[in-house]
Scaffold this motif. Structure first.
Motif, mmCIF file in Angstrom:
data_model
loop_
_atom_site.group_PDB
_atom_site.id
_atom_site.type_symbol
_atom_site.label_atom_id
_atom_site.label_comp_id
_atom_site.label_asym_id
_atom_site.label_seq_id
_atom_site.Cartn_x
_atom_site.Cartn_y
_atom_site.Cartn_z
ATOM 1 N N ARG A 179 43.545 40.809 25.870
ATOM 2 C CA ARG A 179 42.485 40.406 26.817
ATOM 3 C C ARG A 179 42.912 40.607 28.259
ATOM 4 O O ARG A 179 42.102 41.020 29.095
ATOM 5 C CB ARG A 179 42.087 38.943 26.571
ATOM 6 C CG ARG A 179 41.230 38.772 25.317
ATOM 7 C CD ARG A 179 40.910 37.316 25.056
ATOM 8 N NE ARG A 179 42.130 36.558 24.761
ATOM 9 C CZ ARG A 179 42.162 35.248 24.580
ATOM 10 N NH1 ARG A 179 41.031 34.544 24.655
ATOM 11 N NH2 ARG A 179 43.301 34.625 24.309
ATOM 12 N N THR A 180 44.170 40.317 28.558
ATOM 13 C CA THR A 180 44.632 40.532 29.937
ATOM 14 C C THR A 180 44.766 42.021 30.237
ATOM 15 O O THR A 180 44.434 42.469 31.333
ATOM 16 C CB THR A 180 45.976 39.825 30.191
ATOM 17 O OG1 THR A 180 45.797 38.431 29.935
ATOM 18 C CG2 THR A 180 46.443 39.994 31.628
ATOM 19 N N MET A 182 38.238 42.760 30.624
ATOM 20 C CA MET A 182 36.900 42.344 30.171
ATOM 21 C C MET A 182 36.452 43.208 28.993
ATOM 22 O O MET A 182 36.870 44.351 28.852
ATOM 23 C CB MET A 182 35.881 42.391 31.302
ATOM 24 C CG MET A 182 35.621 43.774 31.870
ATOM 25 S SD MET A 182 34.161 43.807 32.917
ATOM 26 C CE MET A 182 34.816 43.187 34.432
ATOM 27 N N GLU A 183 35.588 42.614 28.165
ATOM 28 C CA GLU A 183 35.235 43.239 26.900
ATOM 29 C C GLU A 183 34.523 44.576 27.079
ATOM 30 O O GLU A 183 34.798 45.547 26.378
ATOM 31 C CB GLU A 183 34.347 42.274 26.113
ATOM 32 C CG GLU A 183 34.613 42.298 24.627
ATOM 33 C CD GLU A 183 33.939 41.141 23.920
ATOM 34 O OE1 GLU A 183 33.019 41.404 23.146
ATOM 35 O OE2 GLU A 183 34.310 39.969 24.192
ATOM 36 N N HIS A 211 39.809 38.657 33.049
ATOM 37 C CA HIS A 211 40.345 37.622 32.161
ATOM 38 C C HIS A 211 41.587 36.967 32.773
ATOM 39 O O HIS A 211 42.527 37.662 33.162
ATOM 40 C CB HIS A 211 40.700 38.226 30.799
ATOM 41 C CG HIS A 211 41.320 37.244 29.854
ATOM 42 N ND1 HIS A 211 40.574 36.304 29.171
ATOM 43 C CD2 HIS A 211 42.606 37.024 29.518
ATOM 44 C CE1 HIS A 211 41.378 35.562 28.442
ATOM 45 N NE2 HIS A 211 42.620 35.974 28.628
#
Ligand SMILES: [Zn+2]
Ligand SMILES: [Zn+2]
Length: 241
Positions: A106-107, A111-112, A191
């Motif tokens: 995630r880092t 962002m997705e 994130h």
């Protein structure tokens, strides 16, 4: 690749539609203890390695890779580079080391939406950025590396485990993506980012005497006017809440 001063070399990022971070090599030549700071984006491994060799640096002298933080544009070509210097250790701040070892990306992606785009564009598999971390940095260490002393500053806000490397003797700051030239700062919407933390980190950096600012992107500045980072912090403070 350019020598900024004895023991500090700059390799300019080659931006594509995603930016490629600048890389730096620090340590006195001949010390057999050089550090590569921030490899860069996917596909840039050969360019970075070539740039290092073009300056006459023996790859065998590079004993470690230090990450200012683990965003994709900084760690993307880490695996490519380690194929050529497999003995190099990886040093990362504690907060980002855990996720990196566990394959929590995630880092790395921030962002997705960006993750989906990059995985398609670069044909990346889940877990592509899982790395064993040899040393977990905390902030506050004085690293005696390559015949120079570099202080580790934990400066979160752009990412949770962002660090800066500061050479107090020569007043050189490598702040990653926390602060740039031209009164710009790193984004704080990804994130683990936090505006209030970034504000405090900028204030921490504003307290340092800095002559040479070597950020992760954009211009580098050799003769930074005094009070420059303090002014940057002042201009951004209203937005960092
Ligand atoms: Zn970056
Ligand atoms: Zn970043």
């Amino acid at each position: 690749m350019t020598q900024m001063t004895e023991g500090v070399y700059f390799i300019e990022g080659q931006d594509e539609f995603i930016p490629d971070s600048h890389a730096y090599v620090v340590g006195r030549p001949g010390s057999q203890d050089l550090s590569l700071i921030d490899p860069g984006l996917m596909g840039k491994g050969n360019y970075k390695i070539q740039s290092i060799q073009n300056l006459g640096i023996d790859l065998k002298e590079i004993t470690r890779i230090i990450m200012t933080h683990t965003h994709l544009d900084h760690i993307g070509c880490c695996a490519e580079i380690r194929e050529q210097i497999p003995w190099a250790e990886l040093w990362v701040h504690d907060i980002e080391a855990g996720p990196l070892e566990q394959g929590d990306e995630r880092t790395v992606y921030g962002m997705e939406m960006f993750q989906n785009m990059c995985m398609t564009q670069y044909n990346l598999k889940p877990g592509a950025f899982t790395f064993y971390v040899d040393r977990r940095l905390q902030g506050g260490e004085n690293l005696d590396i390559g015949g120079m002393t570099w202080e580790v500053l934990h400066i979160p806000g752009h990412s949770p485990g962002s660090i800066g490397l500061y050479n107090r003797l020569e007043k050189i700051l490598i702040p990653g993506d926390v602060v740039y030239a031209d009164y710009a700062i790193g984004r704080f919407d990804l994130h683990g980012a936090k505006g209030t933390e970034l504000k405090n980190s900028l204030l921490q950096l504003a307290g340092l005497e800095v002559n040479m600012l070597l950020p992760g992107h954009n211009r580098i500045v050799k003769d930074l006017p005094s009070g420059y980072i303090a002014e940057t912090a002042r201009q951004w403070a209203p937005y960092l809440t």
